[in-house]
Motif scaffolding. Structure first.
Motif, short mmCIF file in Angstrom:
data_model
loop_
_atom_site.label_atom_id
_atom_site.label_comp_id
_atom_site.label_asym_id
_atom_site.label_seq_id
_atom_site.Cartn_x
_atom_site.Cartn_y
_atom_site.Cartn_z
N ARG A 72 0.75 -1.06 -0.15
CA ARG A 72 0.26 0.04 0.20
C ARG A 72 0.69 1.62 0.36
NH1 ARG A 72 -4.54 -2.10 4.18
NH2 ARG A 72 -5.53 -4.20 2.53
N PRO A 74 3.91 3.35 -2.33
CA PRO A 74 3.97 3.22 -3.90
C PRO A 74 5.28 3.28 -3.27
CG PRO A 74 2.73 5.14 -3.22
CD PRO A 74 2.53 4.69 -1.73
N HIS A 106 2.31 -6.30 -8.40
CA HIS A 106 2.46 -5.41 -9.20
C HIS A 106 1.00 -5.06 -9.47
CE1 HIS A 106 3.97 -2.41 -11.78
NE2 HIS A 106 2.64 -2.22 -12.90
N GLU A 107 0.37 -6.27 -9.97
CA GLU A 107 -1.04 -5.75 -10.14
C GLU A 107 -2.02 -5.71 -9.65
OE1 GLU A 107 -2.17 -9.07 -13.73
OE2 GLU A 107 -2.09 -9.80 -11.90
N ARG A 109 -0.84 -3.49 -6.12
CA ARG A 109 -0.41 -2.64 -5.65
C ARG A 109 -0.91 -1.24 -6.53
NH1 ARG A 109 5.66 -0.32 -5.15
NH2 ARG A 109 5.10 -0.64 -3.30
N ASN A 110 -1.36 -1.83 -7.89
CA ASN A 110 -1.62 -0.72 -8.71
C ASN A 110 -3.43 -1.02 -8.20
OD1 ASN A 110 0.57 -0.11 -10.10
ND2 ASN A 110 0.47 -1.04 -11.87
N HIS A 111 -4.24 -1.59 -8.26
CA HIS A 111 -5.16 -2.12 -7.97
C HIS A 111 -5.61 -1.10 -6.34
CE1 HIS A 111 -9.28 -3.73 -7.28
NE2 HIS A 111 -8.89 -4.03 -6.37
N LEU A 113 -3.94 1.23 -5.77
CA LEU A 113 -3.62 2.70 -4.86
C LEU A 113 -4.81 3.69 -5.78
CD1 LEU A 113 0.53 2.75 -5.79
CD2 LEU A 113 -1.63 2.87 -4.12
N GLN A 114 -5.13 3.09 -7.29
CA GLN A 114 -6.81 3.70 -7.98
C GLN A 114 -7.15 3.32 -6.98
OE1 GLN A 114 -6.80 0.79 -11.39
NE2 GLN A 114 -5.19 1.03 -12.44
N ARG A 115 -7.86 2.67 -6.37
CA ARG A 115 -8.87 3.06 -5.05
C ARG A 115 -9.60 4.61 -4.96
NH1 ARG A 115 -10.16 -1.57 -1.12
NH2 ARG A 115 -11.12 -2.95 -2.43
#
Length: 115
Positions: A72, A74, A106-107, A109-111, A113-115
């Motif tokens: 969580r 980055p 990686h997926e 983290r990206n998921h 952080l997009q929230r």
């Protein structure tokens, strides 16, 4: 039903795993021995009955849970997270992470952080 001594050992191991998911290369039998359980097979067998998974799976799940928390942020490299939860090979960490979580670190983290 496990004995009181084993139940106390479970709690001790659960605390250790939750606070420090990486045991520093200990074998599966070592946590039981550290909890003063003398029969090396008794502890893992009883733990599996108690928590529903093997000792090794329990440790893997604890490591991945800790990694999810760390992902969580980055600012921390994923390879550093893998090492901090006890994986010396990133590929093995990524494989275990995908098996438990259903996506790569990686997926994930990206998921998140997009929230």
């Amino acid at each position: 039903m496990p004995s009181r001594r084993l139940l106390g050992s479970f709690e001790n191991v659960k605390r250790k795993v939750c606070s420090h998911p990486y045991f520093g290369g200990e074998t599966i039998k070592d946590p039981g021995q550290k909890a003063r359980v003398h029969n090396g097979n008794e502890f893992p067998r009883s733990l599996k009955k108690e928590v529903g998974v093997s000792m090794s799976e329990y440790i893997i799940q604890a490591r991945i849970t800790r990694a999810k928390d760390m992902l969580r942020s980055p600012d921390v490299k994923i390879s550093s997270i893998a090492a901090s939860v006890g994986y010396t090979h990133f590929s093995h960490f990524a494989k275990m992470f995908r098996r438990i979580v259903g996506m790569s670190p990686h997926e994930y983290r990206n998921h998140f952080l997009q929230r």
